[in-house]
Motif scaffolding. Structure first.
Motif, PDB file in Angstrom:
ATOM      1  N   ALA A 168       0.853  -1.187   0.000  1.00 45.92           N
ATOM      2  CA  ALA A 168       0.000   0.000   0.000  1.00 45.92           C
ATOM      3  C   ALA A 168       0.889   1.237   0.000  1.00 45.92           C
ATOM      4  CB  ALA A 168      -0.885   0.010   1.243  1.00 45.92           C
ATOM      5  N   VAL A 169       0.395   2.294  -0.625  1.00 45.98           N
ATOM      6  CA  VAL A 169       1.146   3.551  -0.719  1.00 45.98           C
ATOM      7  C   VAL A 169       0.293   4.679  -0.146  1.00 45.98           C
ATOM      8  CG1 VAL A 169       1.725   5.282  -2.473  1.00 45.98           C
ATOM      9  CG2 VAL A 169       2.742   2.991  -2.604  1.00 45.98           C
ATOM     10  N   ASN A 170       0.860   5.445   0.792  1.00 45.89           N
ATOM     11  CA  ASN A 170       0.115   6.599   1.329  1.00 45.89           C
ATOM     12  C   ASN A 170       0.778   7.924   0.963  1.00 45.89           C
ATOM     13  OD1 ASN A 170       2.343   6.678   3.099  1.00 45.89           O
ATOM     14  ND2 ASN A 170       1.084   7.514   4.749  1.00 45.89           N
ATOM     15  N   THR A 171       1.983   7.863   0.393  1.00 45.27           N
ATOM     16  CA  THR A 171       2.729   9.081   0.063  1.00 45.27           C
ATOM     17  C   THR A 171       3.342   8.914  -1.322  1.00 45.27           C
ATOM     18  OG1 THR A 171       3.277   9.460   2.390  1.00 45.27           O
ATOM     19  CG2 THR A 171       4.672  10.555   0.768  1.00 45.27           C
ATOM     20  N   VAL A 172       3.024   9.844  -2.217  1.00 46.08           N
ATOM     21  CA  VAL A 172       3.531   9.760  -3.586  1.00 46.08           C
ATOM     22  C   VAL A 172       4.295  11.036  -3.916  1.00 46.08           C
ATOM     23  CG1 VAL A 172       2.892   9.580  -6.028  1.00 46.08           C
ATOM     24  CG2 VAL A 172       1.608   8.292  -4.307  1.00 46.08           C
ATOM     25  N   THR A 173       5.455  10.878  -4.528  1.00 46.39           N
ATOM     26  CA  THR A 173       6.224  12.011  -5.036  1.00 46.39           C
ATOM     27  C   THR A 173       6.106  12.034  -6.549  1.00 46.39           C
ATOM     28  OG1 THR A 173       7.804  11.756  -3.227  1.00 46.39           O
ATOM     29  CG2 THR A 173       8.534  13.053  -5.135  1.00 46.39           C
ATOM     30  N   GLY A 203       7.781  13.331 -14.264  1.00 49.09           N
ATOM     31  CA  GLY A 203       6.341  13.083 -14.219  1.00 49.09           C
ATOM     32  C   GLY A 203       5.963  11.711 -13.691  1.00 49.09           C
ATOM     33  N   TRP A 204       6.961  10.826 -13.524  1.00 47.62           N
ATOM     34  CA  TRP A 204       6.658   9.506 -12.980  1.00 47.62           C
ATOM     35  C   TRP A 204       6.403   9.593 -11.485  1.00 47.62           C
ATOM     36  CZ3 TRP A 204       5.179   5.987 -16.181  1.00 47.62           C
ATOM     37  CH2 TRP A 204       5.704   5.957 -17.486  1.00 47.62           C
ATOM     38  N   LEU A 205       5.656   8.605 -10.979  1.00 49.19           N
ATOM     39  CA  LEU A 205       5.268   8.616  -9.566  1.00 49.19           C
ATOM     40  C   LEU A 205       6.123   7.646  -8.758  1.00 49.19           C
ATOM     41  CD1 LEU A 205       1.370   8.507  -9.999  1.00 49.19           C
ATOM     42  CD2 LEU A 205       2.886  10.522  -9.916  1.00 49.19           C
ATOM     43  N   THR A 206       6.639   8.110  -7.629  1.00 50.82           N
ATOM     44  CA  THR A 206       7.333   7.233  -6.686  1.00 50.82           C
ATOM     45  C   THR A 206       6.441   7.032  -5.473  1.00 50.82           C
ATOM     46  OG1 THR A 206       9.516   7.969  -7.408  1.00 50.82           O
ATOM     47  CG2 THR A 206       9.376   6.933  -5.246  1.00 50.82           C
ATOM     48  N   GLY A 207       6.140   5.769  -5.165  1.00 51.41           N
ATOM     49  CA  GLY A 207       5.251   5.458  -4.054  1.00 51.41           C
ATOM     50  C   GLY A 207       6.020   5.108  -2.793  1.00 51.41           C
ATOM     51  N   ASP A 208       5.556   5.647  -1.676  1.00 48.96           N
ATOM     52  CA  ASP A 208       6.194   5.376  -0.388  1.00 48.96           C
ATOM     53  C   ASP A 208       5.095   5.040   0.620  1.00 48.96           C
ATOM     54  OD1 ASP A 208       8.042   5.165   1.649  1.00 48.96           O
ATOM     55  OD2 ASP A 208       8.904   7.164   1.356  1.00 48.96           O
ATOM     56  N   ASN A 209       5.479   4.518   1.761  1.00 49.47           N
ATOM     57  CA  ASN A 209       4.502   4.289   2.819  1.00 49.47           C
ATOM     58  C   ASN A 209       5.098   4.759   4.139  1.00 49.47           C
ATOM     59  OD1 ASN A 209       2.869   3.181   4.915  1.00 49.47           O
ATOM     60  ND2 ASN A 209       1.923   1.882   3.375  1.00 49.47           N
ATOM     61  N   THR A 210       4.507   5.802   4.714  1.00 51.65           N
ATOM     62  CA  THR A 210       5.040   6.408   5.938  1.00 51.65           C
ATOM     63  C   THR A 210       4.208   6.030   7.169  1.00 51.65           C
ATOM     64  OG1 THR A 210       3.772   8.468   5.710  1.00 51.65           O
ATOM     65  CG2 THR A 210       5.904   8.374   4.585  1.00 51.65           C
ATOM     66  N   ASP A 211       3.182   5.175   6.977  1.00 51.32           N
ATOM     67  CA  ASP A 211       2.300   4.833   8.103  1.00 51.32           C
ATOM     68  C   ASP A 211       3.057   4.096   9.217  1.00 51.32           C
ATOM     69  OD1 ASP A 211      -0.082   5.941   7.134  1.00 51.32           O
ATOM     70  OD2 ASP A 211      -0.551   4.154   5.969  1.00 51.32           O
ATOM     71  N   GLY A 212       3.881   3.123   8.824  1.00 45.45           N
ATOM     72  CA  GLY A 212       4.573   2.319   9.827  1.00 45.45           C
ATOM     73  C   GLY A 212       5.576   3.138  10.623  1.00 45.45           C
ATOM     74  N   VAL A 213       6.321   3.958   9.903  1.00 48.00           N
ATOM     75  CA  VAL A 213       7.284   4.838  10.587  1.00 48.00           C
ATOM     76  C   VAL A 213       6.538   5.794  11.508  1.00 48.00           C
ATOM     77  CG1 VAL A 213       8.939   6.702  10.203  1.00 48.00           C
ATOM     78  CG2 VAL A 213       9.032   4.657   8.807  1.00 48.00           C
ATOM     79  N   GLY A 214       5.376   6.268  11.042  1.00 43.72           N
ATOM     80  CA  GLY A 214       4.561   7.180  11.856  1.00 43.72           C
ATOM     81  C   GLY A 214       4.108   6.530  13.148  1.00 43.72           C
ATOM     82  N   LEU A 215       3.659   5.278  13.048  1.00 44.88           N
ATOM     83  CA  LEU A 215       3.220   4.554  14.251  1.00 44.88           C
ATOM     84  C   LEU A 215       4.392   4.342  15.202  1.00 44.88           C
ATOM     85  CD1 LEU A 215       1.266   2.818  15.951  1.00 44.88           C
ATOM     86  CD2 LEU A 215       1.899   0.868  14.505  1.00 44.88           C
ATOM     87  N   TYR A 265       6.221  14.854   4.700  1.00 42.57           N
ATOM     88  CA  TYR A 265       6.777  16.195   4.476  1.00 42.57           C
ATOM     89  C   TYR A 265       8.287  16.101   4.256  1.00 42.57           C
ATOM     90  CZ  TYR A 265       6.719  21.309   4.820  1.00 42.57           C
ATOM     91  OH  TYR A 265       6.809  22.656   4.550  1.00 42.57           O
ATOM     92  N   PHE A 266       8.911  15.218   5.056  1.00 40.86           N
ATOM     93  CA  PHE A 266      10.357  15.012   4.910  1.00 40.86           C
ATOM     94  C   PHE A 266      10.689  14.380   3.550  1.00 40.86           C
ATOM     95  CE2 PHE A 266      14.122  12.285   5.468  1.00 40.86           C
ATOM     96  CZ  PHE A 266      15.062  13.271   5.738  1.00 40.86           C
ATOM     97  N   VAL A 267       9.873  13.407   3.153  1.00 40.92           N
ATOM     98  CA  VAL A 267      10.087  12.748   1.856  1.00 40.92           C
ATOM     99  C   VAL A 267      10.003  13.781   0.729  1.00 40.92           C
ATOM    100  CG1 VAL A 267       9.005  11.150   0.196  1.00 40.92           C
ATOM    101  CG2 VAL A 267       9.313  10.449   2.585  1.00 40.92           C
ATOM    102  N   TRP A 268       9.035  14.674   0.802  1.00 36.84           N
ATOM    103  CA  TRP A 268       8.834  15.643  -0.277  1.00 36.84           C
ATOM    104  C   TRP A 268       9.825  16.802  -0.229  1.00 36.84           C
ATOM    105  CZ3 TRP A 268       3.048  15.906   1.397  1.00 36.84           C
ATOM    106  CH2 TRP A 268       2.343  14.841   0.817  1.00 36.84           C
TER     107      TRP A 268
END
Ligand code: ATR
Length: 273
Positions: free
Chosen positions: A85-90, A95-107, A253-256
């Protein structure tokens, strides 16, 4: 023009992400815009393309599009790959999309840093085996708990998750009913969506003891039904998922933007709203 960000969901009107990112941007004097975008359930990709065409730099994804965002991303970070699953996209320069998931780190950040609940060497119980739980297991196991038990209403879903993440640490999975013989855990985390329907999963009360710290990945204006249940059974301390929400946003925010916001004042401000 300010840098454009957004959160896509359906529904999305309730999302606090615009307020959170607005407060982060104020900390740095950054000029950003951050809007809620209600994507049609059957055309998330179309909504994303419109946003990218208008110059969007990045976006968050919430229910029910996180798996679809994972599929759309041309590149994915390792933590997103495993989460499914992806919750953060750059939106990259090309123009291509990079998918990340910051939920686990957030928890993990909320637990270990904000609340001071270490996971290392602890017996940890996670309730639920859906997308929300799958999304947080890699960062949780990286903290090296003594044992992480995933327990779910539907036992085989938890067993399958345990198999999938077995290479990442000490994890086992099964049904909620299999917990009857367990002694109290150090940390119990509700990652099921039962609270949404005002229900508490059928968890044997013996998993909660006087030392047990209980966390609900959900949050609400008032105490969640799971946390009330845990408190009434004598849990040492309880916390809801508002801190996780702010921490996953801070990581995005850090990723972006390569800057780490100060989350404590943002969590405190949201509590008063
Ligand atoms: P999410 O993306 O929020 O994880 P999901 O993938 O639909 O949503 O998963 C929901 C999780 O909450 C599942 O683990 C589900 O249990 P089942 O796999 O048995 O369906 C759990 N859940 C939802 N309502 C529940 C309830 N009333 N009692 C116990 N577990 C519940």
């Amino acid at each position: 023009m300010s840098d454009m960000y957004a959160v896509f969901g359906n529904p999305v009107a309730h999302s606090k992400s615009p307020q959170i990112h607005g407060m982060f941007a104020d900390q740095f004097g950054d000029d950003i815009s951050y809007e809620r975008i209600l994507a049609p359930v059957n055309d998330f990709p179309g909504s994303v393309r419109t946003f990218v065409r208008h110059g969007g730099r990045g976006f968050n994804v919430t229910v029910p599009f996180k798996e679809e965002a994972w599929r759309m991303a041309r590149r994915r970070t390792a933590r997103a790959e495993k989460a499914g699953a992806v919750n953060t996209v750059t939106v990259e320069e090309d123009g291509w999309l990079t998918g990340d998931n910051t939920d686990g780190v957030g928890l993990v950040r909320d637990l270990t840093h904000n609340l001071g609940w270490p996971l290392r060497g602890q017996r940890v119980l996670v309730i639920g085996a859906g997308g929300a739980v799958r999304g947080v297991l890699t960062p949780m196991l990286a903290e090296q708990p003594k044992l992480l038990v995933v327990a779910n209403r539907t036992a085989d879903k938890a067993a399958r998750l345990a198999e999938l993440f077995a290479g990442d640490g000490a994890i086992s999975g099964g049904g909620l009913d299999a917990l009857v013989d367990e002694h109290p855990f150090d940390v119990v985390i509700n990652g099921s969506s039962a609270s949404l329907g005002g229900e508490v999963p059928k968890i044997p009360a013996g998993v909660i003891g006087a030392q047990t710290r209980c966390y609900d990945m959900m949050y609400g204006r008032s105490e969640t039904v799971f946390l009330r249940w845990a408190r009434e059974r004598g849990a040492a301390v309880c916390a809801d998922g508002l801190g996780m929400l702010v921490e996953q946003a801070a990581e995005a925010y850090f990723v972006w933007r390569g800057k780490r916001p100060d989350t404590a004042p943002v969590i405190a401000a949201l509590r008063t709203l």
